[in-house]
Design a protein around this motif. Structure first.
Motif, short mmCIF file in Angstrom:
data_model
loop_
_atom_site.label_atom_id
_atom_site.label_comp_id
_atom_site.label_asym_id
_atom_site.label_seq_id
_atom_site.Cartn_x
_atom_site.Cartn_y
_atom_site.Cartn_z
N PRO A 296 -5.07 8.57 -7.45
CA PRO A 296 -6.34 8.52 -7.13
C PRO A 296 -7.30 9.23 -8.06
CG PRO A 296 -5.23 9.56 -5.17
CD PRO A 296 -4.34 9.55 -6.55
N TYR B 19 -1.76 -5.31 -5.56
CA TYR B 19 -2.90 -4.70 -4.88
C TYR B 19 -2.84 -3.23 -5.32
CZ TYR B 19 -6.38 -2.52 -2.05
OH TYR B 19 -7.43 -1.95 -1.77
N LEU C 244 8.53 -0.21 -10.48
CA LEU C 244 7.72 0.79 -10.21
C LEU C 244 7.66 2.13 -10.68
CD1 LEU C 244 8.70 -0.01 -6.41
CD2 LEU C 244 6.52 -0.46 -7.46
N THR D 64 0.97 6.97 2.68
CA THR D 64 1.80 6.68 3.77
C THR D 64 2.53 5.63 3.70
OG1 THR D 64 -0.01 5.94 5.00
CG2 THR D 64 0.92 8.25 5.55
N GLY D 65 3.16 5.27 2.49
CA GLY D 65 3.72 4.02 1.89
C GLY D 65 5.45 4.54 2.22
N GLY E 144 1.58 5.68 -5.05
CA GLY E 144 1.96 4.48 -5.43
C GLY E 144 1.89 4.11 -6.76
N ILE F 2 -0.67 12.75 0.58
CA ILE F 2 -1.73 11.82 0.42
C ILE F 2 -1.06 10.46 0.32
CG2 ILE F 2 -3.56 10.76 -0.53
CD1 ILE F 2 -4.26 13.47 -1.55
N ASN G 269 1.62 2.17 7.84
CA ASN G 269 2.23 1.07 7.53
C ASN G 269 3.21 0.89 8.89
OD1 ASN G 269 2.79 -0.28 4.93
ND2 ASN G 269 2.23 1.82 4.41
N ARG H 41 5.93 -3.83 2.53
CA ARG H 41 7.07 -3.34 2.11
C ARG H 41 7.27 -2.32 3.62
NH1 ARG H 41 11.23 0.70 1.63
NH2 ARG H 41 12.23 0.55 -0.41
N ARG I 289 -4.23 3.73 5.44
CA ARG I 289 -3.92 2.43 6.17
C ARG I 289 -2.49 2.95 6.69
NH1 ARG I 289 -3.31 -2.58 3.84
NH2 ARG I 289 -2.57 -1.53 2.19
P1 NA7 Z 1 2.82 2.39 -1.75
O1 NA7 Z 1 3.64 1.41 -0.74
O2 NA7 Z 1 1.92 1.63 -2.87
O3 NA7 Z 1 1.87 3.33 -0.80
C1 NA7 Z 1 0.83 4.09 -1.49
C2 NA7 Z 1 0.16 4.81 -0.37
O4 NA7 Z 1 -0.76 5.56 -0.90
C3 NA7 Z 1 -0.46 3.83 0.58
O5 NA7 Z 1 -0.41 4.37 1.94
C4 NA7 Z 1 -1.95 3.96 0.00
O6 NA7 Z 1 -2.84 3.67 1.17
C5 NA7 Z 1 -2.15 5.41 -0.10
N1 NA7 Z 1 -3.08 5.66 -1.24
C6 NA7 Z 1 -3.16 5.07 -2.45
N2 NA7 Z 1 -4.27 5.66 -3.04
C7 NA7 Z 1 -5.06 6.44 -2.04
C8 NA7 Z 1 -6.13 6.93 -2.21
N3 NA7 Z 1 -7.15 6.94 -3.07
N4 NA7 Z 1 -6.59 7.65 -0.82
C9 NA7 Z 1 -5.87 7.59 0.03
N5 NA7 Z 1 -4.59 6.96 0.41
C10 NA7 Z 1 -4.39 6.13 -0.90
O7 NA7 Z 1 3.79 3.39 -2.78
P2 NA7 Z 1 4.89 4.00 -2.37
O8 NA7 Z 1 5.44 4.84 -3.64
O9 NA7 Z 1 4.77 4.54 -1.12
O10 NA7 Z 1 6.15 3.11 -2.42
C11 NA7 Z 1 6.36 2.14 -3.43
C12 NA7 Z 1 7.66 1.59 -3.41
O11 NA7 Z 1 8.55 2.70 -3.95
C13 NA7 Z 1 8.28 1.15 -2.23
O12 NA7 Z 1 7.90 -0.05 -1.75
C14 NA7 Z 1 9.73 1.32 -2.54
O13 NA7 Z 1 10.05 -0.02 -2.89
C15 NA7 Z 1 9.88 2.47 -3.28
P3 NA7 Z 1 -3.38 2.22 1.22
O14 NA7 Z 1 -2.05 1.47 2.23
O15 NA7 Z 1 -3.73 1.64 -0.02
O16 NA7 Z 1 -4.58 2.26 2.17
#
Ligand code: NA7
Length: 550
Positions: free
Chosen positions: A163, A510, A157, A198-199, A393, A196, A224, A342, A222
Motif C-alpha cells: 500500500p 484487481y 505472483l 486477509t488473503g 498481495g 495487514i 475472504n 481464491r 474485506r
Molecule cells: P491477495 O489475495 O491479493 O490478498 C491481499 C490482501 O491484502 C487482501 O485482503 C486485500 O484486501 C489486502 N489489502 C491490499 N491492500 C490493502 C490496503 N491498502 N489496505 C488494507 N488491506 C489491503 O494476496 P495474497 O498474498 O494473500 O494471496 C495471493 C496468492 O498467493 C494467493 O491467491 C495464493 O495463490 C498465493 P481487499 O480484499 O483488496 O480489500
C-alpha cells in the motif's frame, strides 16, 4: 548421424551473428528449473537469469511464517523423473515453504542445473533485433546478453505490491511484505504484531503466529471465504503408498480442470435432495485441501443461487467457530460468494479470533490513515507494534512482465500491447515479439492450476517446438495476429461462465494499490487444464497452426 547438439550448432552457425546463448530463460522458479533441464536435454545452450540469490522462485522468496502448499505435496512435485519420485520423501500432505525450497534445490542439484543458472541478475530490458534474429537482454548494472530464443518463467505472483500509506518508511520496528519476509529467522514470541491483509497469505500468517505473539491485530478491509486445510504428517507407510500410486495421482490431475486431485462433482446442486447435499458438504468441509472449493457441485462456482446456498453453509461454519458473534459477522464476506475469489486454506484461522491476544480491526470502517514510527494510526485509534506484516498481495500475472521493458519488432513494447488486457496466442506468444516464448504467461493454462502440472505441459510443448525448430532449420517463430485475436476472445468469453468474473481479486487483475488495476482484465484461462492441453496438442499436430515459422 548428427546429434541434436550438432544440428543445433549448424543452425546457429547458419544464422549469421553468433548469439551468446541459444536460449535465455528468465526466472529460476518451478518453471525455469524444469525448462533448463528440458532444453538442455535437446543439446541447446541455455542460461537462466534469476533476480534472487538462489533457485526456487516463489519458494525462494516467500519465507513468511505459515507459508505452505495448498496443493497436496505429492501432487505438486515434478512428475518427469521416476528416480526423483522414487527418492523424495514429503513429510507433510501440505509441505511448508522450507521443505519445498529444499525439494527444488535438490532437483537443481540432482540434474546439475546450477552451472547454467546466474543469480542476482535483474533483467531490465529485452530488445528484439530483426537483422540478426536475436534478443538482447539487458541486466541491471549494464551487462548485456544475446540469445536466439527468449523464454519467460517469471512467476504469477512475483510482483509484490505494498500500500502507499503515509509514513511507511518511518516505522522504527520491523516491517515487510510477505514476499520479502526476512531470510534470517524472525522471533515473533512476545512481540506486538500487525498483519495487514486477509488473503491466502495473511490467513496463513495469522493462523501460524497467533499463539506465539504477545498481541496480534489483524487489519481487514474485506474478509475472504476461508476453509480448513486439514494438513497432516505423512507416515513412511503412507509415503510408500503414495509412491506406488504416483501414476494414478498424475493421471487424476491430468483429467481435472485445476490439475489438482480434486475435480468437480458433475451433479447440479438443485438435483440433489437437501439431506444428501448437506452430508456431502460436511464431508467436503472435513476433507483436506481444495476439495471444498474444487470438488463441489459444478454449479456452485457458476450459478448465483447455488453459490449463495453453499456460501450460507460456510457462513454457519464460521459462526460456529468464532465465539464473538459480532466478530464472526465481520469475518463473513458479503460482497462475493464462496470460491469466487481464491479460497484461503487455513489452520486454526477462525479460532485465532477467540484468543485474548488477537483483535480484528475492520479498516473498511476505520481506515488506516498513516504508519507512525511506533505503529499504525487508523481514523479511530493509534496502535503500537514491533512488527508490521504487509500481506497485501501482488500485481498478479502481468506485474512481473511490466517490470521489464520488452521491445518487439518495430519498437512495439509489451506494456503498450497489453495496456487494455493481455493479448496472447495460447498464453505462449505475442504477435510482434518473435522468438519470445512465455512458459507460464497470462492466459496460459498454468495460471489457475496446480502449477507444476500445467508448467510441465507448457515446457514439454515448448521443448517439442524447439525440437521442430532444430529439425526444420527454423530461425524465426511468430504467431499471427489472427491466431492471437481468436485466443484472446476465447479467453474473454470463458470468463462469462464463472462467477469469479465479478470479484475484485487477482483472478481479474484487481489490485487497489496499483494504478489502473481496478478494472477487469482477462488474465486467466478458465477452460480447464485438459481442454488447454488438448488445444496445445492440436496446434502442434497441425504443424504449429497459428504460428509463422521461417
Ligand atoms: P491477495 O489475495 O491479493 O490478498 C491481499 C490482501 O491484502 C487482501 O485482503 C486485500 O484486501 C489486502 N489489502 C491490499 N491492500 C490493502 C490496503 N491498502 N489496505 C488494507 N488491506 C489491503 O494476496 P495474497 O498474498 O494473500 O494471496 C495471493 C496468492 O498467493 C494467493 O491467491 C495464493 O495463490 C498465493 P481487499 O480484499 O483488496 O480489500
Amino acid at each position: 548421424m548428427a546429434s541434436t547438439a550438432d544440428v543445433t550448432e549448424e543452425v546457429l552457425t547458419n544464422s549469421g551473428a553468433q548469439p551468446d546463448h541459444d536460449v535465455i530463460v528468465i526466472g529460476a522458479g518451478v518453471t525455469g528449473i524444469y525448462a533448463l533441464h528440458r532444453f538442455r536435454e535437446l543439446g541447446l545452450d541455455v542460461t537462466v537469469l534469476e533476480a534472487g540469490g538462489g533457485p526456487g522462485g516463489t519458494w525462494y522468496w516467500n519465507r513468511y511464517p505459515g507459508c505452505r502448499f495448498d496443493s497436496e505435496s505429492w501432487s505438486y512435485g515434478y512428475s518427469f523423473s521416476q528416480e526423483l519420485l522414487d527418492e523424495w520423501e514429503w513429510s507433510e500432505h501440505f509441505a511448508a515453504q522450507p521443505e519445498t525450497l529444499r525439494y527444488l534445490e535438490h532437483v537443481v542439484e540432482k540434474f546439475d542445473l546450477l552451472r547454467d543458472m546466474q543469480f542476482d541478475c535483474k533483467v531490465e530490458r529485452c530488445v528484439w533485433n530483426e537483422a540478426d534474429l536475436t534478443w538482447t537482454v539487458e541486466l541491471e548494472g549494464g551487462r548485456r546478453l544475446t540469445c536466439r530464443f527468449l523464454m519467460t518463467a517469471l512467476g504469477l505472483l512475483s510482483a509484490a505490491t505494498l500500500p502507499s500509506f503515509e509514513g511507511m518508511d518511518d516505522f522504527d520496528g520491523l516491517s515487510f511484505h510477505t514476499y520479502y519476509a526476512p531470510h534470517e529467522p524472525v522471533d515473533y514470541a512476545g512481540k506486538r504484531v500487525a498483519v495487514i491483509g486477509t488473503g491466502a497469505t495473511g490467513v496463513q500468517v495469522i493462523g501460524e503466529i497467533a499463539d506465539r505473539v504477545a498481541e496480534l491485530k489483524v487489519f481487514q478491509r474485506r474478509p475472504n471465504w476461508c476453509a480448513p486445510l486439514h494438513n497432516a504428517e505423512i507416515t513412511p507407510g503412507e509415503m510408500a503408498d503414495i509412491r506406488a500410486r504416483y501414476d494414478e495421482v498424475f493421471a487424476r490431475c491430468a483429467e481435472t480442470p485445476g490439475g489438482f486431485i480434486h475435480g468437480p462433482n458433475r451433479s447440479k446442486l438443485a438435483e440433489i435432495p437437501e439431506t444428501e447435499r448437506l452430508a456431502f458438504w460436511e464431508d467436503l468441509y472435513a476433507a483436506p485441501g481444495f476439495a471444498v472449493w474444487l470438488g463441489n457441485y459444478r454449479d456452485v462456482l457458476m450459478d448465483e443461487d447455488a453459490n449463495a446456498e453453499f456460501s450460507a453453509f460456510i457462513a454457519d461454519k464460521i459462526r460456529g467457530r468464532v465465539d464473538d458473534p459480532a466478530v464472526a459477522e465481520k469475518l463473513i464476506p458479503t460482497d462475493h460468494g464462496f470460491g469466487v475469489q481464491r479460497v484461503p486454506m487455513e489452520t486454526g484461522y477462525y479460532e485465532a479470533y477467540n484468543r485474548d491476544n488477537v483483535e480484528l480491526v475492520d479498516v473498511s470502517e476505520t481506515p488506516i490513515e498513516r504508519i507512525t514510527p511506533t505503529g499504525i494510526a487508523t481514523t479511530d485509534r493509534e496502535f503500537e507494534f514491533d512488527i508490521i506484516v504487509y500481506a497485501t498481495g501482488f500485481d498478479a500475472i502481468t506485474g512481473s512482465f511490466d517490470r521489464i521493458d520488452f521491445v518487439g519488432s518495430d519498437g512495439l513494447t509489451l506494456r503498450e500491447k497489453w495496456e487494455e488486457t493481455p493479448v496472447t496466442y495460447l498464453g505462449v506468444q505475442m504477435a510482434g515479439f518473435p522468438n519470445l516464448f512465455m512458459l507460464a504467461g497470462p492466459t496460459a493454462g498454468s495460471n489457475s492450476t496446480n502449477f507444476p502440472r500445467a508448467i510441465e505441459t507448457g515446457v514439454d510443448w515448448a521443448a517439442d517446438l524447439a525440437r521442430h525448430i532444430i529439425d526444420n532449420d527454423v530461425s524465426r517463430v511468430e504467431c499471427t495476429v489472427e491466431a492471437e485475436d481468436e485466443w484472446t476472445e476465447h479467453v474473454r468469453e470463458l470468463y462469462a461462465y464463472l462467477l469469479l468474473r465479478k470479484a475484485k481479486s487477482w483472478f481479474t487483475g484487481y489490485n487497489s494499490n496499483v494504478e489502473d488495476r481496478q478494472r477487469t482484465r482477462y488474465l486467466i484461462y478458465n477452460g480447464g487444464a485438459p481442454r488447454y492441453t488438448k488445444r496445445l496438442n492440436e496446434v502442434a499436430e497441425a504443424g504449429y497452426a497459428g504460428f509463422t515459422l521461417s
